[in-house]
Design a protein around this motif. Structure first.
Motif, PDB file in Angstrom:
ATOM      1  N   GLY A   1       0.808  -1.210   0.000  1.00  0.00           N
ATOM      2  CA  GLY A   1       0.000   0.000   0.000  1.00  0.00           C
ATOM      3  C   GLY A   1       0.843   1.262   0.000  1.00  0.00           C
ATOM      4  O   GLY A   1       0.472   2.263  -0.614  1.00  0.00           O
ATOM      5  N   ILE A   2       1.993   1.212   0.667  1.00  0.00           N
ATOM      6  CA  ILE A   2       2.857   2.394   0.731  1.00  0.00           C
ATOM      7  C   ILE A   2       3.508   2.644  -0.623  1.00  0.00           C
ATOM      8  O   ILE A   2       3.612   3.790  -1.075  1.00  0.00           O
ATOM      9  CB  ILE A   2       3.920   2.225   1.830  1.00  0.00           C
ATOM     10  N   TRP A   3       3.954   1.553  -1.296  1.00  0.00           N
ATOM     11  CA  TRP A   3       4.497   1.728  -2.645  1.00  0.00           C
ATOM     12  C   TRP A   3       3.446   2.312  -3.577  1.00  0.00           C
ATOM     13  O   TRP A   3       3.738   3.204  -4.381  1.00  0.00           O
ATOM     14  CB  TRP A   3       4.990   0.398  -3.205  1.00  0.00           C
ATOM     15  N   GLY A   4       2.232   1.808  -3.471  1.00  0.00           N
ATOM     16  CA  GLY A   4       1.161   2.326  -4.313  1.00  0.00           C
ATOM     17  C   GLY A   4       0.891   3.792  -4.049  1.00  0.00           C
ATOM     18  O   GLY A   4       0.694   4.578  -4.983  1.00  0.00           O
ATOM     19  N   ALA A   5       0.894   4.187  -2.773  1.00  0.00           N
ATOM     20  CA  ALA A   5       0.674   5.594  -2.433  1.00  0.00           C
ATOM     21  C   ALA A   5       1.816   6.457  -2.932  1.00  0.00           C
ATOM     22  O   ALA A   5       1.606   7.578  -3.419  1.00  0.00           O
ATOM     23  CB  ALA A   5       0.524   5.736  -0.915  1.00  0.00           C
ATOM     24  N   SER A   6       3.045   5.954  -2.839  1.00  0.00           N
ATOM     25  CA  SER A   6       4.205   6.701  -3.330  1.00  0.00           C
ATOM     26  C   SER A   6       4.110   6.926  -4.835  1.00  0.00           C
ATOM     27  O   SER A   6       4.317   8.040  -5.325  1.00  0.00           O
ATOM     28  CB  SER A   6       5.498   5.940  -2.998  1.00  0.00           C
ATOM     29  N   ARG A   7       3.773   5.864  -5.566  1.00  0.00           N
ATOM     30  CA  ARG A   7       3.649   6.003  -7.022  1.00  0.00           C
ATOM     31  C   ARG A   7       2.510   6.944  -7.391  1.00  0.00           C
ATOM     32  O   ARG A   7       2.617   7.721  -8.350  1.00  0.00           O
ATOM     33  CB  ARG A   7       3.441   4.633  -7.661  1.00  0.00           C
ATOM     34  N   HIS A   8       1.418   6.903  -6.630  1.00  0.00           N
ATOM     35  CA  HIS A   8       0.288   7.763  -6.954  1.00  0.00           C
ATOM     36  C   HIS A   8       0.621   9.225  -6.653  1.00  0.00           C
ATOM     37  O   HIS A   8       0.249  10.124  -7.410  1.00  0.00           O
ATOM     38  CB  HIS A   8      -0.949   7.342  -6.155  1.00  0.00           C
TER      39      HIS A   8
END
Length: 458
Positions: A341-348
């Motif tokens: 989830g953190i990687w996804g938030a970073s990419r977003h």
């Protein structure tokens, strides 16, 4: 009435006359504008349909099931590919083809045919990739074929723009400006992205059972595609345009170069799988470039917001805040036990908060001007789109961390709202540009008037 300039639409043209020169200039300018609009409209279609709409569908499905792995990785990668290469890639190729002759003062013959062929080849490749990932129809053939078409289109583009040599100057030791080198870094990043995409696609077609990249390779690939390709392009064009648009001081060439070099090192770490050093280096690079550009420094003269909403400078600065957030979240993800989830938030935060925000801001400033000296159709629509994008991104980044990391169960319920807000934002952005393109170009009126009047150009 016959004496009026506009009452004689077909004046007699003599070869080599000023009127003939104006006519050739008008035709060249209109040809470039039509080419750019084709790339921009194609990019907008990828942004809206294969990109954002599929992303909204994926997020609604994930939110409904409250499980990040409930959607096919191939669908998620199809969404990302359409956004990164279909939207941003098409914009960059179009602006590149349009701008290079301008920077070279129109030296040499401009190959419009190769530019049109590049557009068709590039967009067909992106579309085939989306079809292969979503529908799985002959994906073993379509996946490597689409990757090969994208790489071939880029190589044609690179060959075409490299033919335009700078004019000879009296100062033989004059060097290219630093922002051009930063754009070259982004160009190398794009080529690396396309080469990785082709090699991985061939591997999948020969060895694997589906068209999705493995999680380990996909994480490395995204570091190159996002930080190695898109970010340097935005930094380079920021260095070129933002001091004028924001009214800030001149950039620091040295710190910009150091920041770009640090970014290259960070991307190299990420490609090697060393994600903590990668994100730490990327954060340092972001800070250096922000200082070099003077993003948060006090304006020394009024910002140039003609035709735009007066809030333009604030949203530009907010984009660079999202850039720092993206890098900080990447550092957290690199040390977290369950980082999905953190990687996804970073990419977003990077792709929507920074990249999309900068495209929404600067794009609505320069694209109308490039497309026949038009003015943006509506500054109010611009504000509405920027507000929707900001709210949607904030909901998505916070919700993804809280929901995926199981910190707050109710966060799952607001993720679909973030998707709808972002879909509304990109729809408003696309509509504003399309309505802008439908307006009569000022350059056509101006050059036609002067051609018929036989007046010298200023």
């Amino acid at each position: 009435m016959s004496a009026l300039p506009w009452s004689n639409p077909k004046p007699q043209l003599m070869k080599g006359s000023p009127v003939d020169s104006y006519e050739r200039m008008r035709q060249r300018e209109l040809g470039l504008s039509r080419l750019l609009m084709f790339y921009i409209l194609g990019g907008l279609l990828f942004m809206l349909l294969p990109g954002t709409f599929l992303g909204v569908w994926n997020l609604i499905s994930i939110s409904g099931r409250r499980a990040a792995d409930s959607v096919s990785p191939a669908w998620i990668q199809a969404h990302g590919h359409a956004q990164v290469l279909g939207w941003i890639g098409s914009f960059i190729l179009g602006i590149g083809y349009y701008s290079i002759p301008k920077l070279r003062r129109g030296a040499g013959t401009f190959a419009l045919r190769s530019a049109w062929f590049t557009a068709v080849l590039w967009m067909t490749g992106v579309l085939l990739r989306w079809l292969a990932n979503v529908y799985l129809w002959h994906w073993r053939v379509l996946l490597p074929a689409s990757a090969a078409m994208e790489l071939a289109a880029f190589l044609i583009f690179f060959h075409a723009v490299s033919q335009h040599k700078p004019e000879a100057r009296q100062d033989k030791k004059a060097k290219l400006e630093t922002w051009i080198f930063v754009v070259i870094v982004g160009t190398v990043g794009l080529m690396t992205t396309l080469l990785l995409n082709l090699s991985a696609s061939v591997w999948l077609a020969l060895k694997e059972t589906g068209p999705a990249f493995s999680p380990g390779f996909d994480q490395r690939f995204l570091v190159v595609a996002a930080w190695g390709f898109m970010v340097p392009f935005v930094w380079g064009f920021s260095a070129k345009w933002l001091p004028t648009f924001l009214g800030t001081r001149c950039i620091s060439e040295r710190w910009l170069a150091v920041g770009a070099a640090a970014l290259v090192a960070g991307v190299a770490f990420g490609l090697s799988g060393w994600f903590l050093p990668s994100m730490l280096t990327v954060l340092a690079a972001a800070v250096l470039v922000i200082l070099a550009l003077g993003i948060f420094s006090q304006a020394q003269k009024p910002a140039k917001t003609q035709g735009l909403h007066a809030s333009f400078p604030y949203f530009v600065r907010s984009a660079y805040v999202w850039l720092l957030i993206a890098a900080a979240l990447g550092i957290w993800a690199a040390v977290a036990v369950n980082p999905s989830g953190i990687w996804g938030a970073s990419r977003h935060a990077l792709t929507v908060g920074f990249i999309s925000m900068m495209v929404f801001c600067v794009g609505q400033r320069v694209l109308p001007a490039f497309s026949g000296m038009r003015l943006l159709y509506s500054s109010k629509l611009m504000l509405a789109g920027l507000l929707a994008l900001t709210c949607g991104c904030a909901l998505r980044v916070t919700g993804e961390v809280l929901a995926y990391q199981e910190m707050l169960k109710s966060a799952w319920s607001w993720l679909p709202y973030s998707a709808v807000l972002e879909l509304a934002a990109v729809t408003i952005f696309a509509m504003n540009l399309v309505l802008t393109f439908l307006q009569n170009p000022a350059v056509q009126n101006r050059l036609t008037y002067k051609r018929n009047a036989g007046q010298p150009m200023p």
